[in-house]
Each structure stands twice: as structure tokens, then as C-alpha cells.
Enzyme design. Structure first.
Site, PDB file in Angstrom:
ATOM      1  N   GLY A  86       0.849  -1.178   0.000  1.00 39.43           N
ATOM      2  CA  GLY A  86       0.000   0.000   0.000  1.00 39.43           C
ATOM      3  C   GLY A  86       0.888   1.232   0.000  1.00 39.43           C
ATOM      4  N   ASN A 143       2.333  -1.264  -6.260  1.00 43.34           N
ATOM      5  CA  ASN A 143       1.612  -0.678  -5.135  1.00 43.34           C
ATOM      6  C   ASN A 143       0.477   0.230  -5.591  1.00 43.34           C
ATOM      7  OD1 ASN A 143       3.669   1.626  -5.713  1.00 43.34           O
ATOM      8  ND2 ASN A 143       2.279   2.526  -4.221  1.00 43.34           N
ATOM      9  N   CYS A 144      -0.449   0.454  -4.666  1.00 44.60           N
ATOM     10  CA  CYS A 144      -1.464   1.494  -4.798  1.00 44.60           C
ATOM     11  C   CYS A 144      -1.627   2.084  -3.400  1.00 44.60           C
ATOM     12  CB  CYS A 144      -2.768   0.945  -5.379  1.00 44.60           C
ATOM     13  SG  CYS A 144      -3.508  -0.429  -4.463  1.00 44.60           S
ATOM     14  N   SER A 145      -2.735   2.708  -3.102  1.00 45.87           N
ATOM     15  CA  SER A 145      -2.868   3.343  -1.793  1.00 45.87           C
ATOM     16  C   SER A 145      -3.046   2.336  -0.664  1.00 45.87           C
ATOM     17  CB  SER A 145      -4.049   4.325  -1.800  1.00 45.87           C
ATOM     18  OG  SER A 145      -3.730   5.464  -2.559  1.00 45.87           O
ATOM     19  N   THR A 183      -3.586  -3.206  -6.731  1.00 46.62           N
ATOM     20  CA  THR A 183      -2.402  -4.035  -6.511  1.00 46.62           C
ATOM     21  C   THR A 183      -2.777  -5.502  -6.396  1.00 46.62           C
ATOM     22  OG1 THR A 183      -1.206  -2.231  -5.439  1.00 46.62           O
ATOM     23  CG2 THR A 183      -0.488  -4.474  -4.917  1.00 46.62           C
TER      24      THR A 183
END
Length: 261
Positions: A45, A151-153, A159
Site C-alpha cells: 500500500g 503498489n497502490c494506496s 495491486t
């Protein structure tokens, strides 16, 4: 006991102080009894909160590429800064709303079922909205830029789909892919993250816990919705890999040579 036999809840966990949902997603057995190499595939994340020690540890892993699936405003709000110039950092600007947790949290009148349906809808559009990012992800691996980190948030939706596609391309069985996807429910410490992100706390406090839960968890039904769309539009995940991402059988063979033992 080798990594392929390790308890799922312990798989890939890195000893970091302030990472969120960051783990190695190697170590899985494929259908032809090979094993995905450890230390080659990482997922995460947000990495804006890493301590100096965490950043140093990540640099020590020799990661050569980062594929950041977040929108531009997400990257501006929480920049990824730990990597050096030697790491190839991919990102792109786009207008699709898929994967943007903050937008969903604006709905203060939603029910839990509304939120769950929104998540199912999200997984139906991710393979379209983020095909360009997934093509870049596979291109990085094909070009030898591994180890790679995606990744993402939250590290769970955009992801999660990216990781599922990589594992599928390597020949990991569907049930194992689902089990890896569900590890977010063990690894993601939402109370810790929300305590660090004041803007999300303010929004989350306006949402009842039972309504918030479908957004903060992963569910087998979400991934099933993704695979159902791939079946309907591409004849399955293999068809999607080939038709939408350009990962044909020759490319998959090269990926397996690079990433499997």
C-alpha cells in the site's frame, strides 16, 4: 519447512516499522510443481509513511522497478520517496475513479450492501481501467527489471489484481492466488493507517463501521467478479493476458524462466 509450505498468514511479511500491507508474494507452488522465487515480487500500500530504517531496508532488497498504480492526486498527497535513481519508477495519470477509496468514503448515506456492490462493480472495471498499468508491469518484468514492487494506496484492489495476474501468468493455481489475495485481511492494519492519515480519518468517522467494512477488506467475491469478467470478455485470464496485455505464451514462458525455480 520451505516457503511453499509456510502458513499463509505469515507469508511474505517484512519486518518494517511503518509499512502498510507490504509483503513478498513469492514462494508459491505452481501447477507444474515449480516455485515462485522469493525476493523478486513485492506488493504494498502507501509507502509515504516509511521510517528511515524501513527505507534503508527496502533499498537493501535490490528492487529495480516500482509500478505505482495510484492516480496523480494520490501520489502528490502521499509521495513514494524511498527509492534512488537506479530504481525505474512507473506511474501514469488517469481519470478513472476505480480504486479510489477516498471517493467512496464521501458517500455518507450508503448501506453496507451499497458499498459491497460498489466493490464488486469496481473489480469488474479494474481490468479495463488499469490495463495500461498492467501492461507496463509485465513489460518491466520482461525487460529484467526485477525485483519489482507494485503498489497502490491500500495495496489491496489495483495491486491485488496486479499480483493475481502475475501469479496466474506464472501458473499458480487459482485457489492459491485467492489465498494470497486474502492475506490483506491479515496484513493491513487499518487502525494504524487511519491514525496516520487525518483526511481519511475525518471521512471514515462519517461512515458507520458496518458500511466501511466492505471497503477495508478483501473478499473472495471481489476476485470472483474480476475473473467472471475475464471469462466473459476474454475467455479467461489467459485470454486477457494475451489480448489485453500482450502477454502471450512465449512471454509467459520467459516470465517463468525468470521468476520460477
Amino acid at each position: 519447512m520451505n516457503s511453499a509450505d509456510a502458513p499463509f498468514a505469515q507469508r511474505g511479511r517484512l519486518r518494517l516499522e511503518s509499512a502498510f500491507n507490504l509483503r513478498d508474494f513469492g514462494g508459491y507452488a505452481t501447477a507444474d510443481v515449480r516455485v515462485v522465487r522469493r525476493g523478486m515480487l513485492y506488493r504494498s500500500g502507501t509507502m509515504a509513511l516509511l521510517s528511515d530504517a524501513d527505507a534503508a531496508h527496502l533499498r537493501s532488497l535490490g528492487i529495480r522497478a516500482i509500478c505505482d498504480f495510484r492516480r496523480g492526486n494520490e501520489r502528490t498527497a502521499e509521495p513514494t520517496l524511498w527509492h534512488g535513481a537506479e530504481v525505474d519508477y512507473f506511474c501514469r495519470d488517469y481519470s478513472e475513479s476505480s480504486g479510489l477509496l477516498g471517493e467512496m468514503l464521501k458517500r455518507t448515506d450508503a448501506t453496507a450492501e451499497d458499498m459491497r456492490e460498489a466493490m464488486l462493480s469496481l473489480y469488474r472495471v479494474i481490468p479495463v481501467d488499469h490495463a495500461a498499468s498492467y501492461r507496463a508491469m509485465f513489460a518491466q518484468i520482461a525487460n529484467g527489471r526485477v525485483p519489482i514492487l507494485i503498489n497502490c494506496s491500500a495495496g489491496k484492489d489495483r495491486t491485488g489484481v496486479g499480483a493475481a495476474l502475475i501469479l496466474a501468468a506464472l501458473g499458480v493455481p487459482r485457489e492459491t492466488i485467492v489465498a494470497d489475495y486474502l492475506l490483506t485481511n491479515e496484513h493491513a492494519d487499518w487502525n494504524w493507517l487511519l491514525a496516520q492519515r487525518n483526511t481519511l480519518v475525518a471521512r471514515a468517522r462519517r461512515v458507520r463501521p458496518e458500511v466501511l467494512e466492505p471497503l477495508l477488506t478483501v473478499d473472495v467475491a471481489y476476485l470472483d467478479a474480476l475473473f467472471a469478467v475475464l471469462d466473459e470478455r476474454h475467455g479467461g485470464v489467459d485470454g486477457y493476458l494475451t489480448q489485453a496485455l500482450g502477454v502471450d505464451e512465449a512471454a509467459r514462458k520467459a516470465l517463468r524462466t525468470r521468476l520460477l525455480d
